[in-house]
Scaffold this motif. Structure first.
Motif, PDB file in Angstrom:
ATOM      1  N   UNK A  14       0.841  -1.192   0.000  1.00 31.55           N
ATOM      2  CA  UNK A  14       0.000   0.000   0.000  1.00 31.55           C
ATOM      3  C   UNK A  14       0.876   1.241   0.000  1.00 31.55           C
ATOM      4  N   UNK A  15       0.636   2.125  -0.941  1.00 38.36           N
ATOM      5  CA  UNK A  15       1.411   3.362  -1.033  1.00 38.36           C
ATOM      6  C   UNK A  15       0.999   4.322   0.074  1.00 38.36           C
ATOM      7  N   UNK A  16       1.940   4.616   0.971  1.00 38.40           N
ATOM      8  CA  UNK A  16       1.640   5.547   2.067  1.00 38.40           C
ATOM      9  C   UNK A  16       1.344   6.946   1.542  1.00 38.40           C
ATOM     10  N   UNK A  86      -7.748   5.776   5.677  1.00 37.21           N
ATOM     11  CA  UNK A  86      -7.026   5.579   6.928  1.00 37.21           C
ATOM     12  C   UNK A  86      -7.070   4.129   7.388  1.00 37.21           C
ATOM     13  N   UNK A  87      -8.238   3.490   7.277  1.00 29.38           N
ATOM     14  CA  UNK A  87      -8.408   2.107   7.726  1.00 29.38           C
ATOM     15  C   UNK A  87      -8.156   1.093   6.614  1.00 29.38           C
ATOM     16  N   UNK A 293      -4.069  -1.650  -4.441  1.00 27.77           N
ATOM     17  CA  UNK A 293      -2.944  -1.938  -3.536  1.00 27.77           C
ATOM     18  C   UNK A 293      -3.391  -2.779  -2.348  1.00 27.77           C
ATOM     19  N   UNK A 294      -4.579  -2.484  -1.836  1.00 27.90           N
ATOM     20  CA  UNK A 294      -5.097  -3.246  -0.689  1.00 27.90           C
ATOM     21  C   UNK A 294      -5.357  -4.693  -1.085  1.00 27.90           C
ATOM     22  N   UNK A 295      -5.962  -4.892  -2.251  1.00 27.19           N
ATOM     23  CA  UNK A 295      -6.218  -6.258  -2.720  1.00 27.19           C
ATOM     24  C   UNK A 295      -4.907  -7.006  -2.974  1.00 27.19           C
ATOM     25  N   UNK A 297      -2.125  -6.496  -1.442  1.00 24.84           N
ATOM     26  CA  UNK A 297      -1.542  -6.801  -0.137  1.00 24.84           C
ATOM     27  C   UNK A 297      -2.219  -7.999   0.511  1.00 24.84           C
ATOM     28  N   UNK A 298      -3.565  -8.047   0.400  1.00 28.77           N
ATOM     29  CA  UNK A 298      -4.293  -9.198   0.959  1.00 28.77           C
ATOM     30  C   UNK A 298      -3.917 -10.492   0.249  1.00 28.77           C
ATOM     31  N   UNK A 299      -3.740 -10.420  -1.082  1.00 26.59           N
ATOM     32  CA  UNK A 299      -3.342 -11.600  -1.836  1.00 26.59           C
ATOM     33  C   UNK A 299      -1.948 -12.072  -1.426  1.00 26.59           C
ATOM     34  N   UNK A 300      -1.085 -11.152  -1.095  1.00 30.70           N
ATOM     35  CA  UNK A 300       0.262 -11.522  -0.665  1.00 30.70           C
ATOM     36  C   UNK A 300       0.238 -12.185   0.710  1.00 30.70           C
ATOM     37  N   UNK A 301      -0.687 -11.753   1.565  1.00 32.04           N
ATOM     38  CA  UNK A 301      -0.776 -12.374   2.897  1.00 32.04           C
ATOM     39  C   UNK A 301      -1.203 -13.837   2.774  1.00 32.04           C
ATOM     40  N   UNK A 302      -2.065 -14.096   1.800  1.00 31.27           N
ATOM     41  CA  UNK A 302      -2.563 -15.464   1.660  1.00 31.27           C
ATOM     42  C   UNK A 302      -1.683 -16.298   0.738  1.00 31.27           C
TER      43      UNK A 302
END
Length: 302
Positions: A14-16, A86-87, A293-295, A297-302
């Motif tokens: 995720x790009x800050x 933010x979340x 980016x969020x999706x 990141x979630x794919x990388x966690x799984x």
């Protein structure tokens, strides 16, 4: 004994920068929406609207209602964008992008229809302003809005001219029979400003539509009789030291004044409209990129 493998969650997907750009800009809109919403409710409470719901009959022409509507929309859009970024909530970011897309679509549709149906838009504006004139003394918000339009913004009087104020019960010439001092007059906002005027005379519009009315405008120290072509063209005659001017009020109607203002400021209006649309498109793109980016990141966690 099986070994539990802990997955290390890397937040680099995720790009800050993107996240906090969306968050920061929408915090501002969130606060602005909250402020406008509070002003709208305050205006309603001052007019005692909540205890007298019959006032809501003309709610579409109520400036306080428009403030509440705009403030609520800005507040909701700012909230979804701010909290969603933010979340890192993809649902709120999707709602934020959808809201912006709907508003952008409505703006483009209104612009196209306004260009095609100019006469219909003009008729609607005339009807709305006529309703403002009729209810001028009944709603302080409408009264202040009309005074601002006539005195400060367009410097005009009525829709087509000062005679339109005959539609108001207080300024109608027949109201003199029931004792209205404002009969055959216009609001003070129709009066032309005088040089070096500090406090405006609120009674300057009295009797100005009365037949044979003339207003003493300037007094010269020397007594004389001066006539000339320039003075006649300017509607000004100086007789024995007193100058009379029959144009103490704005003669031009607000409808024509608005058309002239739009012609003079067409480039500015176009730049503002383009900038607004571009910022909305940018907001949609930013929200969609952050969701991607969020999706990821979630794919990388799984």
């Amino acid at each position: 004994m099986p070994v539990t493998r802990k997955v290390r969650r890397d937040h680099t997907e995720v790009s800050c920068c993107l996240k906090y750009v969306i968050f920061g800009s929408n915090v501002i809109f969130w606060l602005i929406g909250l402020l406008v919403l509070a002003i709208g409710f305050w205006a309603w409470s001052e007019k005692d609207t909540f205890s007298n719901l019959s006032r809501l009959a003309n709610v579409a022409l109520d400036p306080a209602f428009l403030l509440i509507l705009v403030g609520l929309m800005t507040f909701v859009i700012g909230f979804t964008g701010c909290v969603g970024a933010l979340r890192e909530n993809s649902c709120l970011l999707a709602a934020y992008a959808i809201f912006l897309a709907i508003i952008l679509l409505l703006e483009m549709t209104a612009g196209i229809l306004g260009f095609i149906f100019k006469d219909w838009i003009k008729a609607q504006a005339t009807g709305g302003f006529q309703a403002f004139i009729v209810h001028y003394r009944e709603d302080p918000d409408q009264q202040n809005l009309i005074d601002w339009i006539q005195e400060d913004w367009l410097q005009c009087c009525g829709i087509e001219g000062p005679k339109d104020w005959d539609k108001n019960n207080y300024f109608n010439c027949s109201s003199r029979e029931v004792g209205s001092r404002e009969a055959c007059g216009v609001p003070f906002s129709c009066c032309k400003p005088k040089p070096n005027e500090i406090i405006k005379n609120k009674q300057c519009g009295y009797d100005v539509r009365k037949p044979g009315y003339s207003t003493e405008r300037h007094i010269f120290e020397r007594g004389c009789l001066r006539t000339g072509e320039e003075w006649l063209e300017a509607n000004l005659v100086v007789v024995c030291g007193v100058a009379f001017d029959g144009t103490a009020i704005f003669e031009r109607g607000c409808l024509h004044a608005a058309e002239d203002w739009l012609d003079r400021n067409l480039i500015t209006v176009a730049v503002v409209a383009t900038t607004t649309c571009f910022s909305q498109i940018l907001g949609i793109c930013f929200a969609q990129n952050l969701r991607a980016d969020i999706f990821a990141q979630k794919a990388k966690w799984h």
